[in-house]
Structure formats: structure tokens, C-alpha cells
Design a protein around this motif. Structure first.
Motif, PDB file in Angstrom:
ATOM      1  N   SER A 194     -76.820  35.357   5.934  1.00  0.00           N
ATOM      2  CA  SER A 194     -75.537  35.984   5.640  1.00  0.00           C
ATOM      3  C   SER A 194     -75.442  36.291   4.146  1.00  0.00           C
ATOM      4  N   VAL A 195     -74.759  37.398   3.815  1.00  0.00           N
ATOM      5  CA  VAL A 195     -74.481  37.750   2.419  1.00  0.00           C
ATOM      6  C   VAL A 195     -72.965  37.827   2.251  1.00  0.00           C
ATOM      7  N   VAL A 196     -72.419  37.037   1.324  1.00  0.00           N
ATOM      8  CA  VAL A 196     -70.962  36.939   1.180  1.00  0.00           C
ATOM      9  C   VAL A 196     -70.590  36.840  -0.299  1.00  0.00           C
ATOM     10  N   PRO A 197     -69.322  37.139  -0.646  1.00  0.00           N
ATOM     11  CA  PRO A 197     -68.850  36.863  -2.012  1.00  0.00           C
ATOM     12  C   PRO A 197     -68.538  35.385  -2.175  1.00  0.00           C
ATOM     13  N   GLU A 198     -68.654  34.921  -3.397  1.00  0.00           N
ATOM     14  CA  GLU A 198     -68.383  33.504  -3.690  1.00  0.00           C
ATOM     15  C   GLU A 198     -67.669  33.391  -5.027  1.00  0.00           C
ATOM     16  N   LEU A 199     -66.753  32.435  -5.118  1.00  0.00           N
ATOM     17  CA  LEU A 199     -66.042  32.132  -6.354  1.00  0.00           C
ATOM     18  C   LEU A 199     -66.282  30.677  -6.713  1.00  0.00           C
ATOM     19  N   VAL A 228     -66.784  31.595   2.228  1.00  0.00           N
ATOM     20  CA  VAL A 228     -66.946  31.453   3.675  1.00  0.00           C
ATOM     21  C   VAL A 228     -68.112  32.323   4.122  1.00  0.00           C
ATOM     22  N   THR A 229     -68.850  31.860   5.141  1.00  0.00           N
ATOM     23  CA  THR A 229     -70.009  32.600   5.618  1.00  0.00           C
ATOM     24  C   THR A 229     -69.996  32.678   7.143  1.00  0.00           C
ATOM     25  N   PRO A 230     -70.254  33.861   7.714  1.00  0.00           N
ATOM     26  CA  PRO A 230     -70.349  34.002   9.166  1.00  0.00           C
ATOM     27  C   PRO A 230     -71.811  33.913   9.620  1.00  0.00           C
ATOM     28  N   HIS A 231     -72.031  33.311  10.799  1.00  0.00           N
ATOM     29  CA  HIS A 231     -73.398  33.175  11.317  1.00  0.00           C
ATOM     30  C   HIS A 231     -73.397  33.309  12.839  1.00  0.00           C
ATOM     31  N   ASN A 232     -74.484  33.891  13.339  1.00  0.00           N
ATOM     32  CA  ASN A 232     -74.755  33.918  14.772  1.00  0.00           C
ATOM     33  C   ASN A 232     -75.823  32.880  15.093  1.00  0.00           C
ATOM     34  N   VAL A 233     -75.689  32.249  16.256  1.00  0.00           N
ATOM     35  CA  VAL A 233     -76.638  31.213  16.685  1.00  0.00           C
ATOM     36  C   VAL A 233     -77.240  31.649  18.028  1.00  0.00           C
ATOM     37  N   TRP A 248     -67.891  30.670  11.820  1.00  0.00           N
ATOM     38  CA  TRP A 248     -67.693  30.832  10.380  1.00  0.00           C
ATOM     39  C   TRP A 248     -67.766  29.453   9.736  1.00  0.00           C
ATOM     40  N   LEU A 249     -68.347  29.412   8.538  1.00  0.00           N
ATOM     41  CA  LEU A 249     -68.492  28.162   7.783  1.00  0.00           C
ATOM     42  C   LEU A 249     -67.676  28.261   6.502  1.00  0.00           C
ATOM     43  N   LEU A 250     -66.868  27.241   6.238  1.00  0.00           N
ATOM     44  CA  LEU A 250     -66.190  27.076   4.958  1.00  0.00           C
ATOM     45  C   LEU A 250     -66.792  25.838   4.297  1.00  0.00           C
ATOM     46  N   PRO A 251     -67.715  26.037   3.342  1.00  0.00           N
ATOM     47  CA  PRO A 251     -68.436  24.880   2.777  1.00  0.00           C
ATOM     48  C   PRO A 251     -68.059  24.574   1.328  1.00  0.00           C
ATOM     49  N   PRO A 252     -66.810  24.136   1.024  1.00  0.00           N
ATOM     50  CA  PRO A 252     -66.484  23.792  -0.362  1.00  0.00           C
ATOM     51  C   PRO A 252     -67.421  22.708  -0.877  1.00  0.00           C
ATOM     52  N   GLU A 299     -65.234  29.458  16.116  1.00  0.00           N
ATOM     53  CA  GLU A 299     -66.451  29.360  16.920  1.00  0.00           C
ATOM     54  C   GLU A 299     -66.247  30.091  18.253  1.00  0.00           C
ATOM     55  N   LYS A 300     -67.243  30.853  18.650  1.00  0.00           N
ATOM     56  CA  LYS A 300     -67.167  31.628  19.887  1.00  0.00           C
ATOM     57  C   LYS A 300     -68.468  31.463  20.667  1.00  0.00           C
ATOM     58  N   ALA A 301     -68.323  31.126  21.955  1.00  0.00           N
ATOM     59  CA  ALA A 301     -69.504  31.030  22.827  1.00  0.00           C
ATOM     60  C   ALA A 301     -69.941  32.431  23.243  1.00  0.00           C
ATOM     61  N   LYS A 302     -71.262  32.577  23.451  1.00  0.00           N
ATOM     62  CA  LYS A 302     -71.810  33.870  23.849  1.00  0.00           C
ATOM     63  C   LYS A 302     -72.846  33.666  24.954  1.00  0.00           C
ATOM     64  N   GLY A 303     -73.305  34.783  25.528  1.00  0.00           N
ATOM     65  CA  GLY A 303     -74.414  34.746  26.478  1.00  0.00           C
ATOM     66  C   GLY A 303     -74.137  33.952  27.737  1.00  0.00           C
ATOM     67  N   GLY A 304     -72.908  33.964  28.226  1.00  0.00           N
ATOM     68  CA  GLY A 304     -72.609  33.236  29.452  1.00  0.00           C
ATOM     69  C   GLY A 304     -72.102  31.831  29.231  1.00  0.00           C
ATOM     70  N   PHE A 305     -72.213  31.295  28.026  1.00  0.00           N
ATOM     71  CA  PHE A 305     -71.641  29.976  27.735  1.00  0.00           C
ATOM     72  C   PHE A 305     -70.126  30.097  27.594  1.00  0.00           C
TER      73      PHE A 305
END
Length: 229
Positions: free
Chosen positions: A80-85, A103-108, A123-127, A157-163
């Protein structure tokens, strides 16, 4: 009185007058300007940076299906590419604390024996709070090292692919950091920064049908602009 005696008397009179004038001048206040006091440069403990951040997970998984280990089961987490402060406070010229926000979004999706399975997104919020040491004797080039603690919050968080359910548990982790600022003037500079987070949250899919731990351990590679107050 001879001419020689007259000359000696005049010389003695002139010497006495000169001595009196010198003594009187010594008693007068000096008109010589006093040296100026050194001008102190103001110093602010605050600094902020804005970066573009490239997030590269280094994932591993330890998963169980219905309580039995998933042999060869792995996951693949997208970059992921995101802005950061970040906000930095200097306790001294060398020691500082930095709070990093973004914050960063990711697919699993599945990998290994789970290849092809779409699992979910989050989405991840990693302070992250870092304690840093800044090197200050290299002119405009100002490298630093840091060590700190991270608390990652997973949301949306969102389930995908039938989950039907996908859940990642918020978790603590450690962080290491190295970077540098190159100051263009008193306030503005350029920044390059690399961080390594050690992060291993628990994961549940379909209300625990698939469960375990996912080691994310991302590299955070950032470049941006520094402003020193």
C-alpha cells in the motif's frame, strides 16, 4: 638665571602638566563602546513531517481449520502507498520522541495450499511512538535512529470470496527506525525514513472456522518534507 636653567625649568613644567592631564583623563568615563552581547539563536523543540509511505508486509501465517493445522496454508497481504504525518518533540538537541500517524488499506488472499482464495480486506491504523537519537554534527545532513512501540487498530474489515466474516484483533508490536533529514534552510528540509514493525495479530474467518495468527511485520519506507519550528 642662566639659559640652561631656564630650559630645565620649562621641561619640568611641561612634564608635570602632562602627568596631570593623564591622571584627569583616567578618571573620566570611557567613551569606548562595550562589546555586544552574543545574540542567542532561538530553538524550538517541535518538528513535523509529511511523507509518502510505501507499506510492504512480510507476511507469514499459522492457521487452523476446524482446529486442525492448515498444512502449507499461507496468506498474501497487498502492499500500500499512503500519506503519513509525524510530530516530533526534542527533549534535547539529540534526544526526541516521534508520534507517527497514518492509515493503510490492504487486501488479504490465500497463498500456498490456500492459493486463489480471496479472504478479505481491512484498514490498519498503526500509531507508533518512537524514541530517537539525532546526530547533530554533520551540517545540514541529520541522520537519526529510533526504537519504539506500535499499537495497530484494524477496522472496516470485510470478508470476501464466499467467506461471511473476517476479523483481525488489535495488537501491540515493536518498531525500529533509521532515517535522515537534509535541511535546506533553518526551517525546511527533505526526509527519508525506513521503519520495521513487528506485528502478529490474531485472525478469525467465518466466526473462527479458520483461525490463527498472521505475522505481518511490514517495512514502512517513506520520503517527504520536514518543517522545523
Amino acid at each position: 638665571m642662566t639659559s640652561r636653567s631656564i630650559r630645565l625649568s620649562l621641561a619640568a613644567t611641561l612634564l608635570g602638566a602632562t602627568a596631570l592631564t593623564s591622571a584627569h583623563a583616567a578618571d573620566l568615563p570611557s567613551t569606548k563602546a562595550a562589546p555586544l552581547a552574543p545574540i542567542m539563536t532561538s530553538w524550538s523543540p517541535w518538528m513535523i513531517r509529511g511523507r509518502a509511505l510505501f507499506v510492504v508486509p512480510q507476511e507469514e501465517a499459522n492457521l487452523r481449520l476446524g482446529g486442525a493445522p492448515v498444512v502449507g496454508g499461507k496468506v498474501d497481504i497487498s502492499n500500500s502507498v499512503v500519506p503519513e504525518l509525524d510530530i516530533t518533540y526534542f527533549f534535547t538537541k539529540n534526544f526526541a520522541a516521534e508520534l507517527i500517524l497514518g492509515v493503510t488499506p490492504h487486501n488479504v488472499k490465500g497463498a500456498g495450499s490456500l492459493a486463489g482464495a480471496r479472504i478479505g480486506s481491512a484498514w490498519l491504523l498503526p500509531p507508533t511512538l518512537m524514541l530517537q537519537y539525532h546526530f547533530t554534527d554533520l551540517g545540514p545532513f541529520k541522520p537519526y535512529l529510533g526504537v519504539g512501540v506500535n499499537y495497530t487498530v484494524f477496522f472496516n474489515e470485510k470478508a470476501k470470496g464466499g467467506f461471511t466474516d473476517f476479523d483481525l484483533k488489535d495488537s501491540f508490536g515493536f518498531a525500529l527506525q533509521a532515517g535522515f533529514d537534509y535541511m535546506i534552510d533553518e526551517h525546511w528540509g527533505l526526509n527519508f525514513d525506513v521503519k520495521k514493525l513487528f506485528l502478529e495479530p490474531k485472525v478469525k474467518v467465518n466466526n473462527g472456522l479458520v483461525a490463527g495468527k498472521v505475522k505481518i511485520d511490514p517495512w514502512l519506507i517513506g520520503a517527504g518534507v520536514t518543517y522545523r519550528f
